[in-house]
Write an enzyme that holds these catalytic residues in place. Sequence first.
Site, PDB file in Angstrom:
ATOM      1  N   GLU A  49       0.796  -1.229  -0.032  1.00  0.00           N
ATOM      2  CA  GLU A  49      -0.074  -0.091  -0.096  1.00  0.00           C
ATOM      3  C   GLU A  49       1.018   1.284  -0.131  1.00  0.00           C
ATOM      4  OE1 GLU A  49      -2.452   1.616  -1.288  1.00  0.00           O
ATOM      5  OE2 GLU A  49      -4.081   0.421  -0.511  1.00  0.00           O
ATOM      6  N   ASP A  79      -7.242  -0.139  -3.515  1.00  0.00           N
ATOM      7  CA  ASP A  79      -8.434   0.747  -3.712  1.00  0.00           C
ATOM      8  C   ASP A  79      -9.265   0.676  -5.008  1.00  0.00           C
ATOM      9  OD1 ASP A  79      -6.446   1.722  -5.204  1.00  0.00           O
ATOM     10  OD2 ASP A  79      -6.432   3.566  -4.389  1.00  0.00           O
TER      11      ASP A  79
END
Length: 461
Positions: free
Chosen positions: A242, A321
């Site tokens: 991430e 995401d």
Amino acid sequence: MLRRTPRSRPRRLRGAALSVLAVCATLAALLLGAGAPGAAAAGSLPCDVYGAAGTPCVAAHSMVRALYSSYNGPLYQVQRASDGATKDIGLQAAGGYANAAAQDSFCSGTTCIVTRIYDQSSRHNDLTVEGAGGAGKADVGAPADALPVTVGGHQVYGLEISAGMGYRDDSTSGVATDGGAEGMYMVTSGTHVNGACCFDYGNAETNNLDTGNGHMDAINFGTECWFSPCYGQGPWVQADLENGLFQSDAGYSRNSSNTGTGPLPFVTALLKNNGQNHFALKWGNAQSGGLTTTYSGGEPTRSGYSPMHQEGAIVLGTGGDNSNGSIGSFFEGVMTSGIPTDAADDAVQANIVSVGYGGATGSTGTLSPGSEISLRATTSCCTADYVRHQNDAGVISSITSGSSSLDKNDATWIVRRGLASSSCVSFESRNYPGDYLRHYNYCAAPEIARVSRSWFGCWVG
């Protein structure tokens, strides 16, 4: 049109780039010496190996084969466009290969997409088409027959991801969370990649949003260089933890010899992470040889990664995401509870190689789908010349029994059902799965390319 990166071979002989349609071609006996098809899957398969090493699979996804020797359930589900009906595609036998014939029959006369990829483990962490996220609208399913390949001598279908496609499970069982240790691998391809975010497989957020550093732990494969410098042209095996694709604790690669895999048709990509202070990246040629470790060391030095904060969702083909601009190929992959030993990783790689990704189909010299053929000129001057691919172009070259294996494979085509019409056939590159012989610019410059059914013709025998 996306072109793959050319291999390091002699420059294209432009004078030999003849129109394929202008060549009188005939089916010829293969000159390959490629060996017999691989044996049927048997013995210890990847999840058997990891289980015996004390790091059991908590997710096992495959389009092409069983990942447990005892597994005899469905691999994936397809949905056809004509009536919306769905069908589970299973195995030819327990512990064996996908029953692609069942898909062909069900999807005959229409098109199908993949709507579910089943988890072969007892955790039932199935992947379905991904919903909307912080960086992308809801995805669509991948075409079910876009990536025919040969595994163990059997025609099967891989999963070809284009931008806007992805799969996910936000409610899983047994997947590492909050600094837990885990390992994972996937078999992918270096011939269908790009530099967009993010072709991932692994641990992701449960709400389809970017929730901060360390909330992902997934393999990434592509040509996106997040942290400079990156060496070579890629594609690279990286860790999507991430807010960064990491090749080391510093982000960028500390290993200048890590120039990527190049356009290998089948690649094993592997990541393992203890969730606290160490992660490792490895890759290998899924057709031969062992694994190469490109990094083994501390977690990223930026805040939030030591310890990790995984959330336990599973993602395939996008970022956490739902950043979904990437492309890629997926054949199989697993996730484990705990960090596998290097010996277990090596045994799994050996099994992957033994399967025979891209191996001979066992059928030669006919226009039946699945048969391997070579296309030989019949004009009296040039009967030793064959149609082959070279640097994305269709060219004519002399191929003999003494030619290199590379040249022989370049002159070998797998007959596939016509991509544009069932009344004809299409020719797929044997060593670049998903790349087809097609005409271009009114046949003045034939080429080899990824194709779309909307504009691809096919060949009448």
